[in-house]
Design an enzyme around this catalytic site. Sequence first.
Site, short mmCIF file in Angstrom:
data_model
loop_
_atom_site.label_atom_id
_atom_site.label_comp_id
_atom_site.label_asym_id
_atom_site.label_seq_id
_atom_site.Cartn_x
_atom_site.Cartn_y
_atom_site.Cartn_z
N HIS A 122 0.87 -1.18 0.00
CA HIS A 122 0.00 0.00 0.00
C HIS A 122 0.91 1.23 0.00
O HIS A 122 2.01 1.19 0.55
CB HIS A 122 -0.83 -0.07 1.29
CG HIS A 122 -1.92 0.94 1.41
ND1 HIS A 122 -1.69 2.24 1.77
CD2 HIS A 122 -3.26 0.82 1.26
CE1 HIS A 122 -2.86 2.89 1.84
NE2 HIS A 122 -3.82 2.05 1.53
N ASP A 199 3.01 -4.77 8.10
CA ASP A 199 1.79 -4.00 7.98
C ASP A 199 0.63 -5.00 8.08
O ASP A 199 0.32 -5.70 7.12
CB ASP A 199 1.80 -3.27 6.63
CG ASP A 199 0.48 -2.58 6.33
OD1 ASP A 199 -0.46 -2.69 7.15
OD2 ASP A 199 0.38 -1.94 5.27
N GLN A 202 -4.53 -5.44 6.98
CA GLN A 202 -5.54 -6.30 6.34
C GLN A 202 -5.56 -7.70 6.95
O GLN A 202 -6.25 -8.57 6.42
CB GLN A 202 -5.27 -6.39 4.83
CG GLN A 202 -5.42 -5.09 4.10
CD GLN A 202 -6.86 -4.58 4.09
OE1 GLN A 202 -7.80 -5.32 4.35
NE2 GLN A 202 -7.02 -3.30 3.79
N LYS A 225 -10.44 -1.07 10.41
CA LYS A 225 -10.51 -2.26 9.55
C LYS A 225 -10.81 -3.50 10.39
O LYS A 225 -10.81 -4.61 9.90
CB LYS A 225 -9.21 -2.43 8.79
CG LYS A 225 -8.97 -1.31 7.76
CD LYS A 225 -7.74 -1.57 6.95
CE LYS A 225 -7.22 -0.33 6.25
NZ LYS A 225 -8.03 0.12 5.14
N CYS A 365 -4.63 2.46 -3.68
CA CYS A 365 -3.38 2.97 -3.09
C CYS A 365 -2.23 2.00 -3.34
O CYS A 365 -1.35 1.83 -2.50
CB CYS A 365 -3.52 3.24 -1.60
SG CYS A 365 -4.73 4.49 -1.23
N1 PLP Z 1 -1.81 -0.84 4.76
C1 PLP Z 1 -2.73 -1.55 4.11
C2 PLP Z 1 -2.39 -2.91 3.58
C3 PLP Z 1 -4.01 -1.02 3.90
O1 PLP Z 1 -4.93 -1.70 3.25
C4 PLP Z 1 -4.28 0.28 4.40
C5 PLP Z 1 -5.59 0.90 4.16
O2 PLP Z 1 -6.28 0.60 3.24
C6 PLP Z 1 -3.29 0.95 5.08
C7 PLP Z 1 -2.06 0.35 5.25
C8 PLP Z 1 -3.52 2.31 5.64
O3 PLP Z 1 -4.45 2.27 6.66
P1 PLP Z 1 -5.03 3.62 7.29
O4 PLP Z 1 -5.57 4.41 6.17
O5 PLP Z 1 -6.07 3.14 8.23
O6 PLP Z 1 -3.89 4.29 7.98
#
Ligand code: PLP
Length: 571
Positions: A122, A199, A202, A225, A365
């Site tokens: 992301h 990270d 998900q 999430k 993203c």
């Molecule tokens: N990392 C992953 C894999 C994501 O899917 C997302 C959000 O879609 C993020 C990071 C960023 O999360 P946040 O926008 O809640 O900070």
Amino acid sequence: MLDVAAVRAQFPIFETTAHGFPLIYLDSAASTQQPTAVIAAVNAYHRQTHANIHRGVYQLSQTATRLYEEARNTVARFINAADSAECIFTRGATESINLVAACWGAANLNAGDEIILSTLEHHSNIVPWQLIAQKTGAHIRVIPINDAGEIQFDAYQQLLSSRTRLVAVNQVSNALGTINSVREIIAAAHAVGAVVLIDGAQWVAHGVTNVQELNADFYVFSGHKLYGPTGIGVLYGKRDLLNTMPPYQGGGDMIEQVTFERTTYAPLPSKYEAGTPNISGAVGLAAALTWIESIGLATISAHEQRLLQHATARLSAISGLEIKGMAAQKSGVVSWIVVDPPLATLDIGTQLDLRGICIRTGHHCCQPLMNRFGIAATARASFGVYNNLDDIDRLAEALTEIIAAARAKNTISPALQQEGWGNFKLTAAASPTAAANEIAEIFEFLPDWPMRHQHVIDLGDKLLPMPESLKTAATAVHGCQSTVHIAARIAPGTTDIIEFLADSDANLVRGLIALLQQIYSGQSAAAILAFDAEAFFARIGLDQHLSMSRRNGLAAMVQRVRTLAQQVASE
Ligand code: PLP
């Protein structure tokens, strides 16, 4: 087996409808919905126990402090951290990664050092590393993936070296659903002495997280999430690493002693929590974690795997549709494009929305990942504990219908596509305002957004064709999720009349272009500059019904026309 109906009944959002249809929510990878347990916990906090924390001597503040710190204990239990002080509350996964990149990176990265990321990341696990790499002279290396969307482990091992300082990868890809073997990724990184950030945005709502067993150095996720509130997330970090990093932000709560000459910092976790935190968010997050535990992650995971299998089977049976990402290990995410007939994902998303079905479209993203597949975007359905097989059947039926309708529609004839500016003819209204009034009258006559949306699509179908030769880098408009080209010129034989041709791969955008053409094309530069497009869009309700990115795209198109008008007017 999960009693889905009983779970669903705990989510008030499913009592609502979308465009008159029962809500089918298939965008849990973006944000999950919240159960009553979470909403009630946040509500009760605000009604009964809100006060600022840590500093108050009065009981109310102490109660709020206790709830906040108990929430931290719940987080630590949920991810099996050795110590709750290793769990820092942040705004979300993005802020957690930025914190590590800025603080750990500043203390540990030097010129020539390497940071390893994967193609699946992301943007929030790419850009913070680019920022710190630019500052320190470190380099970013990228682990490739195969066509199924899986990390290529051999290539990863070849990238690892004594120069590797940090590896940052997701546990689950948000765009494709690939589950990465993070345990092996971490072990291999540790073997060369590198630190690893996982990270888990998900993953956490879909399977058991055990940071100690994984041996992750940093682990990040977001509350929204996993059935919790927005604006709250977690950074888990090993105590020794967090202790040796500089603070992230300065302010209240993160200090031990302040003088104008020198400040000493508070111990963990306060060192990284400057200022008043999101107290109710932490309370809501803890309620969400407890709620998930009450169902059980093994049950949730088995349910979501059933949904995934059903969705994969149903969607792959639709002719013209291509699933992107077929990893052997996947979580509840299905991403696809429609190739026959080629359909813009934006159109798929808006058509599904009109049937009450919420999915995500775009690059998610993950632009480097989209580039890897040579596409700009996918449509994505992602599942939560409240989805059932019927949701997926409705999605599959709607998609079949949308694709069949697109096939039945006449496409622009290739002969017309060849025509150039020479054949361009558009009867202009008396003025932009006169054109706008005509458009608004039709909009006012149409009773609801679905009908207005259809009207815009119909206008797009009749859009004057734009020759392929005019679709160049110079005519591309940035700020649109879909591809847009707009070529404007001064009408031959005039000095200040501007006309333009434009096109997009998305039907909705083609309709918006048709509206703009009706208003602007064939008008004088002065009249174009005098016209208030934003007020007009608000008047016909586009400001309410278009997504932010689409509104930005529309604004970019208007800006392109206005820029030419300004040039003409100043000559
Ligand atoms: N990392 C992953 C894999 C994501 O899917 C997302 C959000 O879609 C993020 C990071 C960023 O999360 P946040 O926008 O809640 O900070």
